[in-house]
Design a protein around this motif. Structure first.
Motif, PDB file in Angstrom:
ATOM      1  N   VAL A 184      52.515  50.539  12.377  1.00 44.34           N
ATOM      2  CA  VAL A 184      52.794  49.549  11.336  1.00 44.34           C
ATOM      3  C   VAL A 184      54.034  48.742  11.714  1.00 44.34           C
ATOM      4  O   VAL A 184      54.066  47.509  11.551  1.00 44.34           O
ATOM      5  CB  VAL A 184      52.975  50.217   9.966  1.00 44.34           C
ATOM      6  CG1 VAL A 184      53.557  49.238   8.949  1.00 44.34           C
ATOM      7  CG2 VAL A 184      51.643  50.759   9.454  1.00 44.34           C
ATOM      8  N   ALA A 185      55.061  49.419  12.242  1.00 45.25           N
ATOM      9  CA  ALA A 185      56.249  48.703  12.708  1.00 45.25           C
ATOM     10  C   ALA A 185      55.882  47.722  13.813  1.00 45.25           C
ATOM     11  O   ALA A 185      56.381  46.589  13.853  1.00 45.25           O
ATOM     12  CB  ALA A 185      57.298  49.700  13.200  1.00 45.25           C
ATOM     13  N   ALA A 186      54.994  48.150  14.711  1.00 44.88           N
ATOM     14  CA  ALA A 186      54.536  47.257  15.782  1.00 44.88           C
ATOM     15  C   ALA A 186      53.787  46.063  15.210  1.00 44.88           C
ATOM     16  O   ALA A 186      53.960  44.921  15.664  1.00 44.88           O
ATOM     17  CB  ALA A 186      53.654  48.025  16.766  1.00 44.88           C
ATOM     18  N   GLY A 187      52.953  46.297  14.201  1.00 42.40           N
ATOM     19  CA  GLY A 187      52.206  45.208  13.585  1.00 42.40           C
ATOM     20  C   GLY A 187      53.103  44.202  12.891  1.00 42.40           C
ATOM     21  O   GLY A 187      52.879  42.983  12.987  1.00 42.40           O
ATOM     22  N   LEU A 188      54.120  44.704  12.189  1.00 42.12           N
ATOM     23  CA  LEU A 188      55.068  43.797  11.540  1.00 42.12           C
ATOM     24  C   LEU A 188      55.826  42.966  12.567  1.00 42.12           C
ATOM     25  O   LEU A 188      56.106  41.781  12.355  1.00 42.12           O
ATOM     26  CB  LEU A 188      56.053  44.601  10.684  1.00 42.12           C
ATOM     27  CG  LEU A 188      55.525  45.159   9.367  1.00 42.12           C
ATOM     28  CD1 LEU A 188      56.564  46.067   8.716  1.00 42.12           C
ATOM     29  CD2 LEU A 188      55.151  44.028   8.413  1.00 42.12           C
ATOM     30  N   THR A 189      56.153  43.590  13.694  1.00 38.59           N
ATOM     31  CA  THR A 189      56.855  42.863  14.751  1.00 38.59           C
ATOM     32  C   THR A 189      55.977  41.757  15.317  1.00 38.59           C
ATOM     33  O   THR A 189      56.435  40.623  15.529  1.00 38.59           O
ATOM     34  CB  THR A 189      57.267  43.827  15.880  1.00 38.59           C
ATOM     35  OG1 THR A 189      58.084  44.874  15.347  1.00 38.59           O
ATOM     36  CG2 THR A 189      58.040  43.091  16.963  1.00 38.59           C
ATOM     37  N   ALA A 190      54.714  42.096  15.559  1.00 43.63           N
ATOM     38  CA  ALA A 190      53.798  41.131  16.174  1.00 43.63           C
ATOM     39  C   ALA A 190      53.474  39.959  15.249  1.00 43.63           C
ATOM     40  O   ALA A 190      53.032  38.904  15.722  1.00 43.63           O
ATOM     41  CB  ALA A 190      52.505  41.827  16.591  1.00 43.63           C
ATOM     42  N   THR A 191      53.699  40.129  13.967  1.00 39.34           N
ATOM     43  CA  THR A 191      53.395  39.053  13.020  1.00 39.34           C
ATOM     44  C   THR A 191      54.666  38.362  12.529  1.00 39.34           C
ATOM     45  O   THR A 191      54.904  37.182  12.830  1.00 39.34           O
ATOM     46  CB  THR A 191      52.596  39.595  11.827  1.00 39.34           C
ATOM     47  OG1 THR A 191      53.288  40.726  11.251  1.00 39.34           O
ATOM     48  CG2 THR A 191      51.214  40.037  12.257  1.00 39.34           C
ATOM     49  N   MET A 192      55.510  39.092  11.835  1.00 36.22           N
ATOM     50  CA  MET A 192      56.660  38.467  11.191  1.00 36.22           C
ATOM     51  C   MET A 192      57.755  38.083  12.185  1.00 36.22           C
ATOM     52  O   MET A 192      58.396  37.037  12.044  1.00 36.22           O
ATOM     53  CB  MET A 192      57.229  39.392  10.107  1.00 36.22           C
ATOM     54  CG  MET A 192      56.222  39.781   9.042  1.00 36.22           C
ATOM     55  SD  MET A 192      55.348  38.367   8.308  1.00 36.22           S
ATOM     56  CE  MET A 192      56.683  37.523   7.468  1.00 36.22           C
ATOM     57  N   CYS A 193      57.989  38.917  13.195  1.00 34.43           N
ATOM     58  CA  CYS A 193      59.022  38.575  14.178  1.00 34.43           C
ATOM     59  C   CYS A 193      58.578  37.400  15.055  1.00 34.43           C
ATOM     60  O   CYS A 193      59.399  36.564  15.444  1.00 34.43           O
ATOM     61  CB  CYS A 193      59.366  39.788  15.040  1.00 34.43           C
ATOM     62  SG  CYS A 193      60.182  41.121  14.136  1.00 34.43           S
ATOM     63  N   VAL A 194      57.302  37.342  15.357  1.00 32.82           N
ATOM     64  CA  VAL A 194      56.780  36.191  16.092  1.00 32.82           C
ATOM     65  C   VAL A 194      56.877  34.935  15.228  1.00 32.82           C
ATOM     66  O   VAL A 194      57.250  33.855  15.712  1.00 32.82           O
ATOM     67  CB  VAL A 194      55.325  36.447  16.531  1.00 32.82           C
ATOM     68  CG1 VAL A 194      54.680  35.155  17.031  1.00 32.82           C
ATOM     69  CG2 VAL A 194      55.290  37.508  17.626  1.00 32.82           C
ATOM     70  N   ALA A 195      56.555  35.065  13.939  1.00 29.15           N
ATOM     71  CA  ALA A 195      56.669  33.920  13.029  1.00 29.15           C
ATOM     72  C   ALA A 195      58.112  33.438  12.945  1.00 29.15           C
ATOM     73  O   ALA A 195      58.378  32.229  12.907  1.00 29.15           O
ATOM     74  CB  ALA A 195      56.154  34.298  11.644  1.00 29.15           C
ATOM     75  N   PHE A 196      59.064  34.381  12.938  1.00 29.78           N
ATOM     76  CA  PHE A 196      60.480  33.996  12.926  1.00 29.78           C
ATOM     77  C   PHE A 196      60.847  33.255  14.208  1.00 29.78           C
ATOM     78  O   PHE A 196      61.548  32.235  14.172  1.00 29.78           O
ATOM     79  CB  PHE A 196      61.363  35.236  12.766  1.00 29.78           C
ATOM     80  CG  PHE A 196      62.829  34.962  12.922  1.00 29.78           C
ATOM     81  CD1 PHE A 196      63.568  34.443  11.869  1.00 29.78           C
ATOM     82  CD2 PHE A 196      63.475  35.216  14.126  1.00 29.78           C
ATOM     83  CE1 PHE A 196      64.920  34.164  12.016  1.00 29.78           C
ATOM     84  CE2 PHE A 196      64.828  34.944  14.277  1.00 29.78           C
ATOM     85  CZ  PHE A 196      65.544  34.416  13.223  1.00 29.78           C
TER      86      PHE A 196
END
Length: 414
Positions: A184-196
């Motif tokens: 889940v941490a990886a998924g959040l990184t791949a979505t929200m951190c990329v969006a940032f």
């Protein structure tokens, strides 16, 4: 009345960047607070060894401390988009690889390397978000008198992330499994951190294209060192208090209460962070930093006495931990605000990530030292280390007050 009007400065933030930026910068910093606990639960659950899980979590912390300034320097040199995107993708891959290594029973060194790489590549959303607010203020897109509100928003966001991230790991690991929590941490990184990384505000940060470093205004290394020392002390305080509270909770047979009590510290800090813009302008940042650290030490005394001497049960700890909590976000907000004044805007990402890495290093030292001594001598040792850590911050801000007071907002360092 004017103090309450100061809170209206927050309304300038979405008008400057858009509401989507506020969302991605808040959610995007949560994965960084999930990795350390997630790796600990993942490895200890699979191997049955808490010690091995602790070593894996320490590898994550060491990588994060070392990689933070490098991510920041890369962002200054090549821009936020390529640096942030590369970090987010590498972090995602490292977390997935960590899960694969553990689930498939690969050698211990493989899990340690994966955890260290995951920590090294943390996307640094919080520090880089602060860098963007600074750049927007220097470009005139954010009024300079609204800049403290932006730093307060960032401090509050950090506190909520520190509370929500570990809590999210615990809930997911309990409801499903530790590997799922890390994924889940990886998924959040791949979505929200990329969006940032891809958000249009990334273009506001001017790239530092110098190779010889000889043409721009110099970094004020003395103030940077003082701020980094103070924040390292604050990080050590976090690790020590967490160790002391955990010892008391385990001793009482209520292990899960440790996270709840520690969360109260973050929540009280977050609330105080929101109110920082209400502080009068006459209360200068240098004085505010010094006062914050002194109050942190003083307000920790009741917690240390009650927690260290086994007075009462766990509920007094949950009440008393509110007191030092109200000083933490103001300290962080003030330190990062002063950090903005120590470097030319072209190097702002570096100094913001450096200050964050100082907190991480302090936390790792505090957790290791306090955990070891608490196991041998009891929780009082951990709380005494927390008091000493607050003293380090108070000493740094007092000794360096003259240098910190000379810093001026909105001007290039001289």
């Amino acid at each position: 009345m004017s103090r309450w009007n100061a809170l209206r400065a927050y309304t300038a933030l979405p008008a400057t960047t858009g509401s989507w930026f506020l969302a991605v910068t808040l959610i995007g910093r949560i994965p960084a607070t999930m990795g350390q606990l997630g790796s600990l639960l993942l490895v200890s659950g699979a191997t049955g060894s808490l010690a091995l899980g602790g070593v894996t979590a320490s590898a994550f912390a060491a990588g994060q401390a070392a990689g933070g300034p490098l991510v920041g320097r890369t962002a200054d040199r090549y821009g936020h988009r390529p640096a942030g995107l590369a970090a987010a993708l590498l972090h995602t891959a490292a977390l997935v690889l960590l899960v694969v290594c553990v689930v498939r029973g690969m050698p211990t060194w493989a899990a340690l390397v994966s955890s260290a790489v995951a920590g090294f590549s943390v996307p640094q959303v919080g520090p880089l978000s602060r860098a963007r607010w600074t750049a927007l203020a220097h470009r005139g897109r954010l009024p300079m008198n609204r800049f403290p509100a932006a730093m307060s928003f960032e401090g509050t966001g950090d506190e909520f992330a520190f509370v929500l991230g570990p809590a999210l790991v615990g809930v997911i690991a309990t409801a499903t499994s530790p590997p799922t929590a890390v994924l889940v941490a990886a998924g959040l990184t791949a979505t929200m951190c990329v969006a940032f990384a891809l958000h249009p505000t990334a273009a506001a940060v001017t790239r530092d294209e110098r190779r010889d470093g000889g043409t721009a205004a110099p970094v004020l290394r003395g103030p940077v060192f003082l701020l980094a020392t103070g924040l390292a002390g604050l990080g050590c305080y976090f690790g020590s208090v967490q160790a002391g509270v955990t010892w008391r909770a385990v001793d009482a047979g209520a292990d899960g209460a440790a996270g709840l009590i520690y969360a109260v510290l973050g929540l009280s800090s977050a609330l105080a962070g929101v109110l920082v813009p209400m502080l009068p302008a006459s209360f200068t940042p240098a004085r505010r930093l010094q006062t914050g650290f002194v109050l942190l030490a003083v307000l920790t005394l009741p917690l240390a006495i009650v927690g260290g001497l086994h007075i009462g049960g766990l509920w007094p700890l949950g009440l008393l931990i509110v007191l030092p909590g109200v000083t933490i976000a103001p300290i962080l907000v003030t330190a990062y605000t002063q950090g903005e004044m120590t470097v030319p805007v072209e190097r702002i990402s570096w100094v913001m990530t450096l200050l964050t890495s100082s907190v991480v290093v302090g936390y790792a030292v505090g957790a290791l030292l306090s955990g070891t001594l608490a196991d041998r001598y009891g929780p009082l040792a951990a709380f005494l280390i927390a008091l000493s850590a607050a003293g380090v911050g108070a000493t740094a801000s007092t000794v360096g007050r003259r240098h910190l007071a000379a810093l001026r907002p909105g001007l290039p360092p001289r």
